[in-house]
Design an enzyme around this catalytic site. Structure first.
Site, short mmCIF file in Angstrom:
data_model
loop_
_atom_site.label_atom_id
_atom_site.label_comp_id
_atom_site.label_asym_id
_atom_site.label_seq_id
_atom_site.Cartn_x
_atom_site.Cartn_y
_atom_site.Cartn_z
N GLY A 48 17.46 30.50 17.21
CA GLY A 48 16.91 30.86 18.51
C GLY A 48 18.04 31.26 19.43
CD GLN A 53 21.55 29.94 23.98
OE1 GLN A 53 20.47 30.23 23.46
NE2 GLN A 53 22.49 29.26 23.33
CB CYS A 99 23.26 24.48 21.47
SG CYS A 99 22.96 25.69 22.76
CG LEU A 100 24.09 30.07 18.62
CD1 LEU A 100 23.42 31.44 18.71
CD2 LEU A 100 25.03 30.01 17.42
CG HIS A 141 17.39 24.18 21.50
ND1 HIS A 141 18.31 23.25 21.09
CD2 HIS A 141 18.10 25.25 21.94
CE1 HIS A 141 19.54 23.73 21.29
NE2 HIS A 141 19.43 24.96 21.80
CD GLU A 142 16.63 28.83 21.54
OE1 GLU A 142 17.27 29.32 22.49
OE2 GLU A 142 17.20 28.26 20.58
CG HIS A 145 19.12 27.43 26.22
ND1 HIS A 145 20.33 26.90 26.60
CD2 HIS A 145 19.08 27.33 24.86
CE1 HIS A 145 20.99 26.48 25.51
NE2 HIS A 145 20.25 26.72 24.44
NI NI Z 1 20.83 26.36 22.45
#
Ligand code: NI
Length: 197
Positions: A48, A53, A99-100, A141-142, A145
């Site tokens: 995701g 991000q 998480c990226l 999670h997304e 953000h």
């Molecule tokens: Ni993330």
């Protein structure tokens, strides 16, 4: 185009993202951004990626659920515009997330197991569907953000917070070689500690 990913410390990750005006969705520039968001998610090996991000403070997420990680058969790379999640029931399940924007960090995060997702697709058409299990986790999670929330904020016990590389090194040292061959990835069917969004 592959987009750079913001890491924790950049204020865009702690801001509340703005809704996308419906008339913006059909514009060529926005459609290109949706393509870039999906392409960047796949390039960075995430399941995701949320627009903040990649420094775009708008309510858009890209999600991709590999078929082998979901009893429901997975989800091909998709975008959701202005997503809204509504938990169905009280049940929570704790599992590993990464998480990226927090490179290499992993932690156990409780998430709702069932939810209703309402959003617009890339044509601006309404989506209204139920999600369970890993796809439900990834969406939570997304969408977090979009509200400036990152996964450690959702952890109820920070003791599991760890670097994935160190966990893998420790696991390899602790595991007899024959077991390593049985399960070369060391990941469970729920995604394992390796997945990032
Ligand atoms: Ni993330």
């Amino acid at each position: 185009m592959i987009l750079h990913v913001a890491v924790l410390g950049h204020p865009v990750l702690r801001a509340r993202a703005e809704p996308v005006p419906k008339k913006q969705i059909a514009r060529a520039e926005f459609q290109r951004f949706l393509d870039d968001l999906v392409e960047s998610m796949l390039f960075h090996d995430g399941v995701g990626l949320a627009a903040p991000q990649v420094f775009v403070p708008q309510r858009v997420v890209a999600v991709w659920i590999p078929a082998d990680m979901d009893e429901g058969g997975g989800l091909e790379p998709s975008v959701f515009v202005n997503p809204v999640l509504e938990p169905l029931g009280e049940e929570l399940h704790e599992s590993w997330e990464g998480c990226l924007s927090l490179p290499d960090l992993r932690g156990l995060v409780p998430r709702h197991t069932r939810l209703r997702l309402r959003a617009l697709d890339r044509q601006g058409q309404p989506i209204d569907r139920e999600l369970t299990g890993f796809p439900a986790r990834v969406l939570q999670h997304e969408v977090d953000h979009l509200d400036g929330v990152v996964f450690p904020d959702r952890m109820t016990d920070l003791h599991s917070l760890a670097f994935g590389s160190a966990m893998e090194k420790a696991a390899a040292q602790a595991t007899p070689p024959e077991d390593v061959q049985d399960d070369p990835d060391g990941e469970d069917a729920d995604g394992g500690p390796g997945q990032a969004g």
